[in-house]
Design a protein around this motif. Structure first.
Motif, PDB file in Angstrom:
ATOM      1  N   ALA A 103       0.820  -1.207   0.000  1.00  0.00           N
ATOM      2  CA  ALA A 103       0.000   0.000   0.000  1.00  0.00           C
ATOM      3  C   ALA A 103       0.861   1.267   0.000  1.00  0.00           C
ATOM      4  N   GLN A 104       2.077   1.143   0.494  1.00  0.00           N
ATOM      5  CA  GLN A 104       2.902   2.329   0.695  1.00  0.00           C
ATOM      6  C   GLN A 104       3.238   3.117  -0.569  1.00  0.00           C
ATOM      7  N   PRO A 105       3.705   2.489  -1.599  1.00  0.00           N
ATOM      8  CA  PRO A 105       4.163   3.302  -2.707  1.00  0.00           C
ATOM      9  C   PRO A 105       3.045   4.112  -3.324  1.00  0.00           C
ATOM     10  N   HIS A 106       1.849   3.583  -3.171  1.00  0.00           N
ATOM     11  CA  HIS A 106       0.719   4.287  -3.755  1.00  0.00           C
ATOM     12  C   HIS A 106       0.467   5.601  -3.030  1.00  0.00           C
ATOM     13  N   GLN A 107       0.958   5.631  -1.751  1.00  0.00           N
ATOM     14  CA  GLN A 107       0.845   6.895  -1.034  1.00  0.00           C
ATOM     15  C   GLN A 107       2.046   7.778  -1.336  1.00  0.00           C
ATOM     16  N   GLU A 108       3.259   7.130  -1.458  1.00  0.00           N
ATOM     17  CA  GLU A 108       4.500   7.882  -1.574  1.00  0.00           C
ATOM     18  C   GLU A 108       4.809   8.281  -3.011  1.00  0.00           C
ATOM     19  N   ALA A 109       4.570   7.366  -3.945  1.00  0.00           N
ATOM     20  CA  ALA A 109       4.954   7.607  -5.323  1.00  0.00           C
ATOM     21  C   ALA A 109       3.976   8.558  -5.999  1.00  0.00           C
ATOM     22  N   SER A 110       4.408   9.081  -7.124  1.00  0.00           N
ATOM     23  CA  SER A 110       3.554  10.004  -7.847  1.00  0.00           C
ATOM     24  C   SER A 110       2.324   9.257  -8.385  1.00  0.00           C
ATOM     25  N   ALA A 111       1.316  10.042  -8.717  1.00  0.00           N
ATOM     26  CA  ALA A 111       0.077   9.430  -9.219  1.00  0.00           C
ATOM     27  C   ALA A 111       0.351   8.624 -10.485  1.00  0.00           C
ATOM     28  N   GLU A 112       1.219   9.175 -11.348  1.00  0.00           N
ATOM     29  CA  GLU A 112       1.537   8.471 -12.604  1.00  0.00           C
ATOM     30  C   GLU A 112       2.232   7.138 -12.331  1.00  0.00           C
ATOM     31  N   LEU A 113       3.170   7.180 -11.361  1.00  0.00           N
ATOM     32  CA  LEU A 113       3.906   5.950 -11.049  1.00  0.00           C
ATOM     33  C   LEU A 113       2.957   4.888 -10.497  1.00  0.00           C
ATOM     34  N   GLN A 114       2.064   5.340  -9.583  1.00  0.00           N
ATOM     35  CA  GLN A 114       1.091   4.388  -9.012  1.00  0.00           C
ATOM     36  C   GLN A 114       0.223   3.775 -10.110  1.00  0.00           C
ATOM     37  N   THR A 115      -0.258   4.662 -10.983  1.00  0.00           N
ATOM     38  CA  THR A 115      -1.132   4.172 -12.055  1.00  0.00           C
ATOM     39  C   THR A 115      -0.366   3.229 -12.980  1.00  0.00           C
ATOM     40  N   GLY A 116       0.855   3.635 -13.300  1.00  0.00           N
ATOM     41  CA  GLY A 116       1.682   2.810 -14.184  1.00  0.00           C
ATOM     42  C   GLY A 116       1.916   1.433 -13.611  1.00  0.00           C
ATOM     43  N   ILE A 117       2.203   1.395 -12.306  1.00  0.00           N
ATOM     44  CA  ILE A 117       2.438   0.096 -11.648  1.00  0.00           C
ATOM     45  C   ILE A 117       1.168  -0.752 -11.681  1.00  0.00           C
ATOM     46  N   SER A 118       0.037  -0.087 -11.408  1.00  0.00           N
ATOM     47  CA  SER A 118      -1.243  -0.827 -11.454  1.00  0.00           C
ATOM     48  C   SER A 118      -1.477  -1.415 -12.836  1.00  0.00           C
ATOM     49  N   LEU A 119      -1.165  -0.615 -13.861  1.00  0.00           N
ATOM     50  CA  LEU A 119      -1.371  -1.092 -15.236  1.00  0.00           C
ATOM     51  C   LEU A 119      -0.430  -2.250 -15.554  1.00  0.00           C
ATOM     52  N   LEU A 120       0.768  -2.177 -15.021  1.00  0.00           N
ATOM     53  CA  LEU A 120       1.694  -3.303 -15.214  1.00  0.00           C
ATOM     54  C   LEU A 120       1.132  -4.565 -14.584  1.00  0.00           C
ATOM     55  N   HIS A 121       0.546  -4.395 -13.394  1.00  0.00           N
ATOM     56  CA  HIS A 121      -0.085  -5.538 -12.720  1.00  0.00           C
ATOM     57  C   HIS A 121      -1.155  -6.169 -13.591  1.00  0.00           C
ATOM     58  N   ARG A 122      -1.854  -5.295 -14.311  1.00  0.00           N
ATOM     59  CA  ARG A 122      -2.949  -5.785 -15.164  1.00  0.00           C
ATOM     60  C   ARG A 122      -2.446  -6.191 -16.547  1.00  0.00           C
ATOM     61  N   LYS A 123      -1.144  -6.118 -16.726  1.00  0.00           N
ATOM     62  CA  LYS A 123      -0.497  -6.504 -17.993  1.00  0.00           C
ATOM     63  C   LYS A 123      -0.907  -5.600 -19.160  1.00  0.00           C
ATOM     64  N   SER A 124      -1.339  -4.379 -18.822  1.00  0.00           N
ATOM     65  CA  SER A 124      -1.620  -3.387 -19.877  1.00  0.00           C
ATOM     66  C   SER A 124      -0.312  -2.638 -20.130  1.00  0.00           C
ATOM     67  N   TYR A 125       0.615  -3.315 -20.770  1.00  0.00           N
ATOM     68  CA  TYR A 125       1.981  -2.800 -20.839  1.00  0.00           C
ATOM     69  C   TYR A 125       2.099  -1.543 -21.692  1.00  0.00           C
ATOM     70  N   ALA A 126       1.383  -1.505 -22.819  1.00  0.00           N
ATOM     71  CA  ALA A 126       1.498  -0.334 -23.704  1.00  0.00           C
ATOM     72  C   ALA A 126       0.972   0.909 -22.995  1.00  0.00           C
ATOM     73  N   LEU A 127      -0.163   0.760 -22.321  1.00  0.00           N
ATOM     74  CA  LEU A 127      -0.754   1.882 -21.594  1.00  0.00           C
ATOM     75  C   LEU A 127       0.154   2.262 -20.416  1.00  0.00           C
ATOM     76  N   ALA A 128       0.677   1.241 -19.743  1.00  0.00           N
ATOM     77  CA  ALA A 128       1.583   1.487 -18.614  1.00  0.00           C
ATOM     78  C   ALA A 128       2.798   2.275 -19.079  1.00  0.00           C
ATOM     79  N   ALA A 129       3.297   1.935 -20.255  1.00  0.00           N
ATOM     80  CA  ALA A 129       4.483   2.627 -20.784  1.00  0.00           C
ATOM     81  C   ALA A 129       4.189   4.108 -20.983  1.00  0.00           C
ATOM     82  N   ALA A 130       2.996   4.412 -21.507  1.00  0.00           N
ATOM     83  CA  ALA A 130       2.638   5.814 -21.747  1.00  0.00           C
ATOM     84  C   ALA A 130       2.536   6.575 -20.425  1.00  0.00           C
TER      85      ALA A 130
END
Lengths: 456, 158
Positions: free
Chosen positions: A45-72
């Protein structure tokens, strides 16, 4: 309340590693144990509080294997925080699973610089080089994953990839190749272009579709001995001169043995069965043997001997075909020398004796060939060769009252583009001119081809 | 008071020398060790440092791997060099400025090494050969056969 920067960095690093751990699962390399649980880590839960919104979203997208969207999204995170190694690393992961290009490699190496002892970072680099088929480098990273955390979730994946690399490194016993394309032959009927067309033909040239399939199996492939059995099928289909549609079936069995690392013996037998316009034309039994020597100074020297026994069938169009029944003995000497990474030259001389039932059709032939291969820009390979083949026929031709003598001059140019180890495209042009003391046997011919090839 | 200051300075110097990745005399690190097996060392002038993960590498360093040793080095231009056992490598020149094409020259004096070439003009010299490359993967081997030094260079990719 302001967070202590050191604590913040440590937290982000811990979270980063926890999240990266979950990314070790990858669709193409999924182990039987399945995907490690995502988001169950206490730190998750921590990085989602500490990291930037983009980083949190990007990591979530990676979790969901939406790699192209995560890259953007992660690219935006990197733009906002160019010094954040985690954002850079995750962007590297996202790119690695989409384009896997230089940028991904560079970002992952930045991750390696930050966390050299992270199994996850090493695993990601292993994947990168595995996809690029740089297996030695990939193996290194996968071995490092196992070394760093032998019981960790990435280790099983790393072992699976190492097994794949080991399997791929073993010589394959089965091979299949497919070649297909178009070919234009300016003189299918081999008639003298300065004389009128033979009766029944509207033109000399024709376009044809060509296909060649070959499968081979190597029951023995030890260090020194290799035995291979194969079958190939060739068919060309003309647009209009369908009487010259050729079907070739070829069965072959070959063995080669390395007497020393520089000396190899080869022997082969093949049975060829040829049909013309779907009707039996001829078959031949062929035996070949060769001895090749490799030397640093001279390259590869090969001495060849071929024996061929041919049997023909008569047909409506070729009523005296069986006159060609007989055998052919050929001896050849060739030399291949690589002068640099870019230039290879070869030269060949052969002498053959063709003995036929009707001795007028038999001949003694001498052939000389010179060729070169050039490695060109854009991964193109160019082959250029020229040869002269002189044939002295066996007796006076009763129809013309002279003993036939032919000299065939040929020039061949092929441009090959390899798209990968598997696929290639070649464009070829062969021009040949047969000079004969009997005008009816003189002709010229140009064959232009575009062929696509695939190997499996 | 003065004695305390001297002891403090000595302790700081000691920590700098013994710490992995320590940079001496203000020389910048041009790379670091990212993986190691067995023993490896870095000779920096008259000093010999035990190579460990994250130990910094500077221009003019000589890296040596022991028998059964192996070291992977990551440089700031993204080059990765993997040294096999009993290998000796000198970083003889390293020029790298962000955004500009730099130059790196290595002397492989003995043993085997695989290089994933990074962003700079990359050159490896051996006792009998010189190879320059850009953006590729190359294998190098230097050894002795029949009392003669030999070099083997194989391009693995690119």
């Amino acid at each position: 309340m302001q967070t202590d920067p050191t604590r913040r960095a440590t937290r982000i690093t811990l979270i980063t590693l926890a999240l990266t751990l979950s990314l070790c699962w990858r669709a193409q390399g999924a182990s039987a144990q399945g995907e490690p649980a995502l988001g169950t880590s206490a730190q998750d839960a921590q990085p989602h509080q500490e990291a930037s919104a983009e980083l949190q979203t990007g990591i979530s997208l990676l979790h969901r294997k939406s790699y192209a969207l995560a890259a953007a999204v992660l690219r935006k995170a990197v733009e906002n925080s160019p010094d954040d190694p985690n954002a850079a690393y995750y962007l590297g992961v996202a790119l690695n699973r989409t384009t896997a290009g230089k940028e991904a490699e560079s970002l992952l190496k930045r991750g390696l610089g930050e966390h050299p002892e992270s199994p996850e970072v090493n695993f990601e680099l292993g994947l990168h080089y595995f996809d690029k088929e740089v297996t030695a480098e990939a193996s290194d990273y996968f071995e490092q994953v196992i070394y760093l955390a032998p019981a960790g979730p990435c280790a099983d994946q790393a072992r699976a990839y190492l097994k794949k690399i080991e399997e791929a490194g073993k010589p394959r016993r089965w091979e299949l190749s497919v070649l297909g394309g178009l070919q234009y032959d300016s003189n299918v009927i081999l008639s003298n272009d300065s004389t009128p067309l033979p009766a029944g033909y509207a033109h000399r040239g024709d376009l044809s579709a060509v296909v060649n399939l070959r499968g081979s199996y190597a029951p023995i492939r030890s260090g020194a001995l290799e035995v291979t059995a194969g079958y190939s099928f060739y068919q060309n289909l003309h647009t209009s001169l369908t009487a010259f549609d050729t079907t070739q079936n070829l069965l072959d069995l070959s063995a080669s043995y390395a007497v020393t690392p520089n000396l190899r013996l080869k022997g082969s037998y093949s049975l060829e069965y040829l049909l013309l316009a779907g009707k039996p034309y001829n078959y031949s039994h062929n035996l070949s043997s060769s001895i090749s020597r490799v030397s640093e100074r001279w390259g590869i020297s090969t001495l060849d001997y071929h024996y061929s026994a041919k049997q023909y069938w008569n047909s409506e169009k070729f009523s005296t075909n069986t006159d060609q029944n007989g055998d052919n003995n050929l001896i050849g000497l060739s030399q291949l020398r690589q002068f640099s990474k870019y230039v290879t030259l070869w030269v060949l001389y052969s002498h053959d004796v063709d003995a036929t039932r009707n001795q007028v059709l038999g001949y003694h032939g001498n052939r000389a060939l010179l060729g070169c291969r050039l490695l060109l820009p854009f991964a193109l390979v160019g082959d250029l060769s020229g040869d002269v083949y002189h044939r002295q026929y066996g007796g006076t031709d009763p129809a013309f009252g002279v003993r036939r003598q032919d000299t065939q001059n040929s020039v061949s140019l092929t441009l090959l583009k390899n798209f990968s180890d598997r696929y290639s495209l070649s464009l070829g042009e062969v021009f040949s001119r047969n000079l004969s003391n009997i005008a009816d046997f003189a002709y010229s011919r140009a064959i232009t081809s575009a062929l696509f090839s695939a190997r499996f | 008071m003065e004695l305390k200051r001297v002891i403090g300075l000595a302790a700081l110097l000691g920590a700098l020398v013994s710490a992995p990745g320590a940079a001496l005399a203000g020389e910048p690190n041009v790379g670091q060790v990212v993986a190691i097996r067995g023993a490896a060392s870095i000779e920096r002038g008259a000093t010999r440092i035990k190579a460990q993960v994250k130990t910094g590498i500077q221009a003019n360093d000589v890296i040596k791997t022991a028998a059964a040793g192996k070291a992977k080095l990551l440089f700031i231009d993204d080059s990765v060099l993997t040294m096999s056992e009993n290998a000796t490598l000198e970083v003889s020149e390293f020029i790298h400025t962000k955004g500009k094409e730099g130059r790196s020259i290595y002397n492989l004096l003995d043993g085997k090494m695989r290089a994933v070439v990074g962003k700079t003009k990359f050159e490896v010299r051996t006792p009998t050969a010189v190879a320059a490359a850009r953006g590729t993967v190359i294998f190098f081997e230097v050894g002795q056969a029949k009392n003669q030094s030999f070099s083997r260079i194989i391009c693995l990719e690119g």
